[in-house]
Design an enzyme around this catalytic site. Structure first.
Site, PDB file in Angstrom:
ATOM      1  N   ASP A  68     -96.004  25.817 -18.618  1.00  0.00           N
ATOM      2  CA  ASP A  68     -97.432  25.847 -18.957  1.00  0.00           C
ATOM      3  C   ASP A  68     -97.606  25.796 -20.464  1.00  0.00           C
ATOM      4  OD1 ASP A  68     -98.711  26.022 -16.549  1.00  0.00           O
ATOM      5  OD2 ASP A  68     -99.160  28.148 -16.666  1.00  0.00           O
ATOM      6  N   TYR A  70     -99.077  27.392 -23.900  1.00  0.00           N
ATOM      7  CA  TYR A  70     -99.459  28.740 -24.308  1.00  0.00           C
ATOM      8  C   TYR A  70    -100.959  28.910 -24.087  1.00  0.00           C
ATOM      9  CZ  TYR A  70     -94.933  28.890 -26.772  1.00  0.00           C
ATOM     10  OH  TYR A  70     -93.599  28.875 -27.080  1.00  0.00           O
ATOM     11  N   PHE A  81     -93.071  24.905 -25.747  1.00  0.00           N
ATOM     12  CA  PHE A  81     -92.398  25.923 -26.556  1.00  0.00           C
ATOM     13  C   PHE A  81     -92.823  25.914 -28.024  1.00  0.00           C
ATOM     14  CE2 PHE A  81     -89.233  25.271 -23.091  1.00  0.00           C
ATOM     15  CZ  PHE A  81     -89.278  26.543 -22.549  1.00  0.00           C
ATOM     16  N   HIS A 190     -83.964  30.834 -18.385  1.00  0.00           N
ATOM     17  CA  HIS A 190     -85.104  30.667 -19.281  1.00  0.00           C
ATOM     18  C   HIS A 190     -84.896  31.489 -20.557  1.00  0.00           C
ATOM     19  CE1 HIS A 190     -89.293  30.662 -20.678  1.00  0.00           C
ATOM     20  NE2 HIS A 190     -89.433  29.584 -19.935  1.00  0.00           N
TER      21      HIS A 190
END
Length: 226
Positions: A68, A70, A81, A190
């Site tokens: 997704d 932020y 990221f 992750h």
């Protein structure tokens, strides 16, 4: 449709035109129109396709898959990221940059903007390209995943020797879309604080990606951001 009309780099537009004209994408556009009437959406409409505009199809060497955007003010700018200049580093990005340093010796940058990677051929692709402010996952299962799955398949089928970095179970579920005979798949947990110490730290994906690219006769990525 305002702000979600696919004003996307030409090489992507040509390859994804069937997606843009599909019923699911029409429904997705309508959903986004309704969302925008009631809520703040991130990233701004002009940046939803930022990853594609910075990394044309022919330039793709590495695909880094996020989930997704932020969801807090000022963070999302269409690259997974990554955050714009001047924004504090989110926790997952802190861990990514720590692993980058440990793997390659690259310095830890003050800014968490990964545009430099994107311009070299790193497609920083979120599976969902928009989100409602302060509500993580709010635009999942509305059609974006159909679109980004098509992007992954398009790369897999029409290119060779691309490195796919799949971090976490969500990203690794996309492995079935990739032809492993033609491409390099790098998997790790992750980089979030909840899991990074269980196998993300020490994965050395940045140096492994470059070693694979060089072996294939492709110029490596300069991962340094300082």
């Amino acid at each position: 449709m305002p702000e979600i009309n696919p004003d996307i780099e030409q090489s992507w537009k040509e390859r994804l035109m069937s997606e843009f004209s599909s019923p699911y994408f029409s429904a997705l556009k309508q959903f986004l129109v309704e969302e925008k009437r009631q809520y703040t959406i991130f990233p701004p409409g002009k940046l939803i396709f930022n990853a594609f505009n910075l990394t044309p199809f022919d330039h793709v060497k590495v695909v880094l898959l996020g989930q997704d955007p932020y969801h807090n003010v000022g963070q999302a700018h269409g690259l997974c990221f990554s955050v714009p200049d001047g924004m504090p580093h989110p926790k997952s990005l802190i861990n990514i940059l720590k692993e980058l340093h440990d793997d390659t010796g690259a310095g830890i940058p003050k800014n968490g903007n990964l545009t430099y990677w994107a311009k070299q051929g790193v497609l920083l692709l979120n599976a969902t390209l928009s989100v409602r402010a302060h509500q993580a996952g709010s635009h999942q299962n509305k059609g974006w995943e159909n679109f980004t799955d098509a992007v992954i398949r398009c790369i897999s089928e029409n290119k060779s020797h691309v490195v796919f970095m799949l971090w976490g179970k969500y990203a690794q579920a996309k492995e079935t879309l990739i032809d492993q005979k033609k491409h390099c798949i790098l998997k790790a947990v992750h980089p979030s604080p909840l899991s990074a110490s269980r196998g993300f730290f020490g994965c050395k994906h940045f140096s492994q990606a470059n070693a694979y690219l060089v072996q294939a006769g492709i110029a490596p990525i300069d991962w340094s951001l300082t």
